[in-house]
Design a protein around this motif. Structure first.
Motif, short mmCIF file in Angstrom:
data_model
loop_
_atom_site.label_atom_id
_atom_site.label_comp_id
_atom_site.label_asym_id
_atom_site.label_seq_id
_atom_site.Cartn_x
_atom_site.Cartn_y
_atom_site.Cartn_z
N PHE A 1 0.82 -1.21 0.00
CA PHE A 1 0.00 0.00 0.00
C PHE A 1 0.86 1.27 0.00
O PHE A 1 0.39 2.35 -0.33
CB PHE A 1 -0.92 -0.03 1.22
CG PHE A 1 -1.79 1.18 1.40
CD1 PHE A 1 -2.82 1.45 0.52
CD2 PHE A 1 -1.59 2.04 2.47
CE1 PHE A 1 -3.64 2.57 0.69
CE2 PHE A 1 -2.40 3.16 2.66
CZ PHE A 1 -3.41 3.41 1.76
N PHE B 1 -5.29 -6.04 0.27
CA PHE B 1 -3.86 -6.11 0.55
C PHE B 1 -3.48 -7.22 1.51
O PHE B 1 -2.38 -7.78 1.41
CB PHE B 1 -3.37 -4.77 1.11
CG PHE B 1 -3.43 -3.64 0.12
CD1 PHE B 1 -2.32 -3.34 -0.68
CD2 PHE B 1 -4.59 -2.90 -0.04
CE1 PHE B 1 -2.38 -2.30 -1.59
CE2 PHE B 1 -4.66 -1.86 -0.96
CZ PHE B 1 -3.54 -1.56 -1.74
N ARG C 1 -0.99 8.48 2.52
CA ARG C 1 -1.55 7.13 2.40
C ARG C 1 -1.49 6.54 3.80
O ARG C 1 -0.41 6.24 4.31
CB ARG C 1 -0.76 6.29 1.39
CG ARG C 1 -0.79 6.89 -0.01
CD ARG C 1 0.05 6.09 -1.00
NE ARG C 1 -0.46 4.73 -1.15
CZ ARG C 1 -1.49 4.41 -1.93
NH1 ARG C 1 -2.13 5.35 -2.62
NH2 ARG C 1 -1.89 3.16 -2.04
#
Length: 261
Positions: A67, A258, A227
């Protein structure tokens, strides 16, 4: 009239004028790995410091690295988090089974982050008042049935952890449909009360208050383009996800896109 026109123009023009990158947030609902026993229902976690569990946790955080987080937020107060993460990076923090350390600190360190954001706040959970009202109004069995549904859910989580991996358990906790079902318990609390005596409303209001204060801490710490991975007890996931999904300039992504199988 002129003021109303000016305000209307502001609301129309602001989204176009502010061309900032969105804040992308992944909320990872977790179980309490150190077995504090503070919730109505608690996962029967075994020793996550054991080699098998350490390998599974490492695999989960390795998967989450994809990610590319620029910020990690966790279920501890800010001051405690800052001190303990500094010790963690220095190698002086005592071994800890807590999920903040095992998941949050591990991911932040492997992602090269200098800080971890503690965004937790204290909150009330006046469940005893709901129980007392239910008992006094012939609703005790109904409330017990709702609690039992949570116990059944917890049995499934415990079985997944016992027979599978930490990654599989996190995936189970982070299924959107399961998150929505888990929130039903809080919403149904509105049925417990009458007239001016509304203990269910008080409980639900306290729960919302705490979760949106948590979300406020997140929003006030994040910057455009960040993020963010948020590690929080799975019971908080519904409201934290709602807050992020409805926040202008924010984008919610799914943890299960993920997390490892």
């Amino acid at each position: 009239m002129k003021l109303a026109v000016a305000l209307a123009a502001l609301f129309v023009l602001t989204p176009c004028a502010v061309a900032e990158e969105p804040v992308t947030v992944m909320v990872v609902g977790v179980f309490h790995m150190s077995n504090p026993g503070h919730d109505l229902h608690n996962v029967a976690a075994d020793d996550v410091l054991a080699p098998k569990r350490q390998a599974e946790i490492a695999a989960a955080t390795k998967a989450l690295e994809r990610f590319k987080p620029t910020m990690v937020a966790v279920e501890w107060p800010a001051a405690i988090t800052a001190t303990r993460y500094a010790d963690y990076r220095a190698g002086t923090l005592a071994p800890s089974r807590n999920e903040v350390v095992q998941l949050g600190f591990r991911l932040a360190a492997s992602s090269g982050l200098a800080t971890v954001h503690g965004i937790d706040v204290d909150g009330e959970f006046p469940f005893e008042a709901v129980q007392a009202w239910a008992a006094a109004h012939g609703q005790g069995a109904r409330l017990d049935a709702l609690v039992a549904q949570g116990s059944t859910r917890m049995e499934a989580i415990n079985a997944t952890l016992a027979q599978g991996s930490v990654g599989a358990t996190l995936r189970l906790l982070n299924q959107p449909e399961a998150i929505a079902r888990d929130h039903d318990f809080y919403r149904v609390m509105l049925a417990f009360g009458g007239g001016k005596d509304q203990p269910g409303v008080a409980l639900l209001t306290a729960w919302y208050d705490r979760n949106f204060r948590i979300c406020a801490n997140l929003v006030q710490a994040a910057k455009p383009g960040d993020r963010v991975v948020v590690f929080y007890g799975a019971g908080h996931a519904f409201l934290l996800r709602q807050c992020i999904a409805e926040m202008p300039g924010y984008r919610l992504v799914e943890a299960n896109d993920f997390l490892p199988q």
